[in-house]
Scaffold this motif. Structure first.
Motif, PDB file in Angstrom:
ATOM      1  N   MET A   1      -7.979  -0.397  -1.001  1.00 43.43           N
ATOM      2  CA  MET A   1      -6.547  -0.508  -1.275  1.00 43.43           C
ATOM      3  C   MET A   1      -6.065  -1.857  -0.776  1.00 43.43           C
ATOM      4  O   MET A   1      -6.141  -2.166   0.405  1.00 43.43           O
ATOM      5  N   ALA A   2      -5.575  -2.662  -1.656  1.00 40.67           N
ATOM      6  CA  ALA A   2      -5.176  -4.024  -1.319  1.00 40.67           C
ATOM      7  C   ALA A   2      -3.679  -4.104  -1.101  1.00 40.67           C
ATOM      8  O   ALA A   2      -2.902  -3.365  -1.685  1.00 40.67           O
ATOM      9  N   MET A   3      -3.269  -5.073  -0.284  1.00 44.21           N
ATOM     10  CA  MET A   3      -1.842  -5.298  -0.030  1.00 44.21           C
ATOM     11  C   MET A   3      -1.558  -6.786  -0.059  1.00 44.21           C
ATOM     12  O   MET A   3      -2.413  -7.617   0.230  1.00 44.21           O
ATOM     13  N   ASP A   4      -0.334  -7.119  -0.437  1.00 41.71           N
ATOM     14  CA  ASP A   4       0.139  -8.493  -0.417  1.00 41.71           C
ATOM     15  C   ASP A   4       0.278  -8.936   1.037  1.00 41.71           C
ATOM     16  O   ASP A   4       0.887  -8.246   1.851  1.00 41.71           O
ATOM     17  N   ASN A   5      -0.294 -10.121   1.373  1.00 45.17           N
ATOM     18  CA  ASN A   5      -0.253 -10.594   2.766  1.00 45.17           C
ATOM     19  C   ASN A   5       1.166 -10.789   3.267  1.00 45.17           C
ATOM     20  O   ASN A   5       1.470 -10.600   4.442  1.00 45.17           O
ATOM     21  N   ALA A   6       2.082 -11.156   2.362  1.00 47.73           N
ATOM     22  CA  ALA A   6       3.451 -11.429   2.787  1.00 47.73           C
ATOM     23  C   ALA A   6       4.200 -10.168   3.169  1.00 47.73           C
ATOM     24  O   ALA A   6       5.177 -10.217   3.894  1.00 47.73           O
ATOM     25  N   THR A   7       3.748  -9.052   2.656  1.00 50.72           N
ATOM     26  CA  THR A   7       4.444  -7.800   2.944  1.00 50.72           C
ATOM     27  C   THR A   7       3.481  -6.776   3.529  1.00 50.72           C
ATOM     28  O   THR A   7       3.617  -5.586   3.304  1.00 50.72           O
ATOM     29  N   ALA A   8       2.469  -7.264   4.227  1.00 49.61           N
ATOM     30  CA  ALA A   8       1.433  -6.366   4.739  1.00 49.61           C
ATOM     31  C   ALA A   8       2.020  -5.369   5.722  1.00 49.61           C
ATOM     32  O   ALA A   8       2.820  -5.709   6.582  1.00 49.61           O
ATOM     33  N   VAL A   9       1.604  -4.116   5.562  1.00 45.86           N
ATOM     34  CA  VAL A   9       1.994  -3.049   6.473  1.00 45.86           C
ATOM     35  C   VAL A   9       0.781  -2.707   7.322  1.00 45.86           C
ATOM     36  O   VAL A   9      -0.285  -2.389   6.797  1.00 45.86           O
ATOM     37  N   ILE A  10       0.908  -2.806   8.629  1.00 47.17           N
ATOM     38  CA  ILE A  10      -0.238  -2.566   9.502  1.00 47.17           C
ATOM     39  C   ILE A  10      -0.229  -1.167  10.093  1.00 47.17           C
ATOM     40  O   ILE A  10      -1.216  -0.728  10.676  1.00 47.17           O
ATOM     41  N   GLU A  11       0.904  -0.442   9.962  1.00 45.63           N
ATOM     42  CA  GLU A  11       0.956   0.925  10.439  1.00 45.63           C
ATOM     43  C   GLU A  11       2.035   1.701   9.688  1.00 45.63           C
ATOM     44  O   GLU A  11       2.952   1.119   9.101  1.00 45.63           O
ATOM     45  N   PHE A  12       1.884   3.022   9.696  1.00 45.69           N
ATOM     46  CA  PHE A  12       2.832   3.892   9.014  1.00 45.69           C
ATOM     47  C   PHE A  12       3.456   4.859  10.009  1.00 45.69           C
ATOM     48  O   PHE A  12       2.802   5.303  10.962  1.00 45.69           O
ATOM     49  N   LEU A  13       4.703   5.210   9.741  1.00 44.39           N
ATOM     50  CA  LEU A  13       5.413   6.194  10.553  1.00 44.39           C
ATOM     51  C   LEU A  13       5.435   7.509   9.787  1.00 44.39           C
ATOM     52  O   LEU A  13       5.998   7.609   8.699  1.00 44.39           O
ATOM     53  N   LEU A  14       4.780   8.521  10.354  1.00 43.44           N
ATOM     54  CA  LEU A  14       4.727   9.840   9.720  1.00 43.44           C
ATOM     55  C   LEU A  14       5.851  10.699  10.285  1.00 43.44           C
ATOM     56  O   LEU A  14       5.792  11.137  11.432  1.00 43.44           O
ATOM     57  N   ILE A  15       6.872  10.963   9.475  1.00 45.75           N
ATOM     58  CA  ILE A  15       8.009  11.712  10.024  1.00 45.75           C
ATOM     59  C   ILE A  15       7.744  13.220  10.027  1.00 45.75           C
ATOM     60  O   ILE A  15       8.300  13.940  10.851  1.00 45.75           O
ATOM     61  N   GLY A  16       6.889  13.705   9.120  1.00 49.51           N
ATOM     62  CA  GLY A  16       6.441  15.087   9.166  1.00 49.51           C
ATOM     63  C   GLY A  16       7.528  16.109   9.414  1.00 49.51           C
ATOM     64  O   GLY A  16       8.436  16.309   8.616  1.00 49.51           O
ATOM     65  N   ILE A  17       7.456  16.732  10.598  1.00 50.37           N
ATOM     66  CA  ILE A  17       8.400  17.779  10.971  1.00 50.37           C
ATOM     67  C   ILE A  17       9.649  17.214  11.634  1.00 50.37           C
ATOM     68  O   ILE A  17      10.557  17.974  12.017  1.00 50.37           O
ATOM     69  N   SER A  18       9.727  15.894  11.782  1.00 49.30           N
ATOM     70  CA  SER A  18      10.864  15.278  12.469  1.00 49.30           C
ATOM     71  C   SER A  18      12.196  15.591  11.801  1.00 49.30           C
ATOM     72  O   SER A  18      13.242  15.605  12.451  1.00 49.30           O
ATOM     73  N   ASN A  19      12.169  15.838  10.494  1.00 50.81           N
ATOM     74  CA  ASN A  19      13.404  16.184   9.787  1.00 50.81           C
ATOM     75  C   ASN A  19      13.912  17.582  10.137  1.00 50.81           C
ATOM     76  O   ASN A  19      15.050  17.930   9.818  1.00 50.81           O
ATOM     77  N   TYR A  20      13.038  18.364  10.757  1.00 49.23           N
ATOM     78  CA  TYR A  20      13.398  19.736  11.109  1.00 49.23           C
ATOM     79  C   TYR A  20      13.050  19.992  12.573  1.00 49.23           C
ATOM     80  O   TYR A  20      12.131  20.755  12.888  1.00 49.23           O
ATOM     81  N   PRO A  21      13.760  19.359  13.503  1.00 55.74           N
ATOM     82  CA  PRO A  21      13.409  19.484  14.923  1.00 55.74           C
ATOM     83  C   PRO A  21      13.464  20.916  15.434  1.00 55.74           C
ATOM     84  O   PRO A  21      12.729  21.276  16.368  1.00 55.74           O
ATOM     85  N   GLU A  22      14.306  21.750  14.839  1.00 59.49           N
ATOM     86  CA  GLU A  22      14.418  23.133  15.304  1.00 59.49           C
ATOM     87  C   GLU A  22      13.172  23.958  14.960  1.00 59.49           C
ATOM     88  O   GLU A  22      12.978  25.050  15.509  1.00 59.49           O
ATOM     89  N   TRP A  23      12.336  23.420  14.069  1.00 54.91           N
ATOM     90  CA  TRP A  23      11.130  24.147  13.658  1.00 54.91           C
ATOM     91  C   TRP A  23       9.863  23.624  14.340  1.00 54.91           C
ATOM     92  O   TRP A  23       8.766  24.097  14.030  1.00 54.91           O
ATOM     93  N   ARG A  24      10.013  22.677  15.257  1.00 56.08           N
ATOM     94  CA  ARG A  24       8.823  22.052  15.849  1.00 56.08           C
ATOM     95  C   ARG A  24       7.939  23.051  16.582  1.00 56.08           C
ATOM     96  O   ARG A  24       6.718  23.075  16.404  1.00 56.08           O
ATOM     97  N   VAL A  25       8.538  23.873  17.437  1.00 58.62           N
ATOM     98  CA  VAL A  25       7.747  24.832  18.225  1.00 58.62           C
ATOM     99  C   VAL A  25       7.071  25.840  17.303  1.00 58.62           C
ATOM    100  O   VAL A  25       5.879  26.142  17.448  1.00 58.62           O
ATOM    101  N   THR A  26       7.815  26.340  16.338  1.00 62.83           N
ATOM    102  CA  THR A  26       7.243  27.305  15.396  1.00 62.83           C
ATOM    103  C   THR A  26       6.120  26.687  14.586  1.00 62.83           C
ATOM    104  O   THR A  26       5.043  27.290  14.418  1.00 62.83           O
ATOM    105  N   PHE A  27       6.364  25.466  14.096  1.00 62.98           N
ATOM    106  CA  PHE A  27       5.340  24.779  13.302  1.00 62.98           C
ATOM    107  C   PHE A  27       4.090  24.526  14.133  1.00 62.98           C
ATOM    108  O   PHE A  27       2.966  24.785  13.684  1.00 62.98           O
TER     109      PHE A  27
END
Length: 308
Positions: A1-27
């Motif tokens: 998977m190639a990326m443009d050097n000018a806009t290279a992304v070196i890491e990703f943020l996985l929000i996952g369950i972050s949108n539903y904090p009340e479900w974290r313990v259950t999940f």
């Protein structure tokens, strides 16, 4: 998977369950229980099949392959989902993200193909029992399993090598893990070729195998209806029905994600569907295919008797 050097992304943020904090313990609790059950159930199946000579048959050979796949498949995603569940900034490096995507695709593709092989094995055993040992001999079983693994590697390599994406600085993935559809949603480059490749590989890994499974069970049903014993028919129907239910869950969930138009895709819906087939199926497979089987129960009793 190639990326443009000018806009290279070196890491990703996985929000996952972050949108539903009340479900974290259950999940977290549900995923932890599911993962531990997956490890225990599939590990036990592999152990019993390896050590009991009576289980060295084609059916259990394929079941051991399925259990190994499910162990790896669950481990590729569930531990990370658990670790990131309570993390404030669940980042994943680009290389780890690509590796996880590739590994998950290989394992999921191999399972799709192996389930079709297992349906063929059951069809031959039930519809043509007198020739079963000839048709499904050791070398044939080994070639079928190797073909499933080999084809999954080739199809995944084709898909991954076609990913020529530019992310333009976007690095937030609305998912619990790195997954190819989520990466395409972030891309600011043209993804039409990638979508075409997903469609093509989906036909070979989802639609065709699932169609073959359904046809195999039609043949099995036809053969079962010729059984004179009502008890025998009920037993086979009960076993095959549970097998088909789990297979339908796995294929159905995957097809609903990968074989629909991108415009109909919902990130929140897709991530929970992926959790559904990526965690539930590996846990259910040993229960449905093996642990209810009298031969497996007998092997468990033998092991327990030796340890007593």
């Amino acid at each position: 998977m190639a990326m443009d050097n000018a806009t290279a992304v070196i890491e990703f943020l996985l929000i996952g369950i972050s949108n539903y904090p009340e479900w974290r313990v259950t999940f977290f609790t549900l995923v932890l229980i599911t993962y531990l059950s997956t490890l225990l159930g599939n590990g036990l199946i592999i152990f019993l099949i390896y050590f009991d000579p009576h289980l060295h048959t084609p059916m259990y050979f394929f079941l051991s392959n399925l259990s190994f796949l499910d162990l790896c498949y669950g481990t590729a995603s569930m531990p990370q989902a658990l670790v990131h569940c309570f993390s404030t900034h669940p980042y994943l490096s680009y290389s780890r993200c690509l590796t996880q995507t590739s590994v998950s695709l290989v394992l999921a593709t191999a399972e799709c193909l192996l389930l079709a092989v297992m349906a063929y094995d059951r069809m031959v055993a039930i519809s043509n029992p007198l020739r079963y040992s000839v048709v499904m001999n050791g070398p044939v079983c080994a070639r079928l399993a190797a073909t499933s693994w080999g084809a999954s590697l080739v199809l995944t390599a084709m898909l991954i090598l076609s990913l020529k994406l530019r992310f333009c600085g976007a690095n937030v993935i609305n998912h619990f893990v790195c997954e190819v559809l989520s990466l395409l949603k972030l891309a600011c480059s043209d993804t039409s070729l990638n979508e075409l490749m997903i469609l093509i590989t989906g036909i070979f890994t989802l639609l065709l195998p699932f169609g073959f499974v359904l046809l195999s069970y039609v043949r099995i049903t036809t053969a079962v209806l010729r059984i004179r014993s009502a008890q025998g028919r009920f037993k086979v129907f009960s076993t095959c029905g549970s097998h088909l239910t789990v297979v339908t869950i796995f294929y159905g969930a995957a097809i609903s994600m990968y074989m629909k138009p991108p415009s109909k895709s919902s990130p929140d819906q897709d991530k929970f569907i992926s959790v559904f087939y990526g965690t539930l199926t590996p846990m259910l497979n040993p229960l449905i295919y093996s642990l209810r089987n009298k031969d497996v129960k007998r092997a468990m009793k033998k092991v327990m008797a030796k340890r007593a």
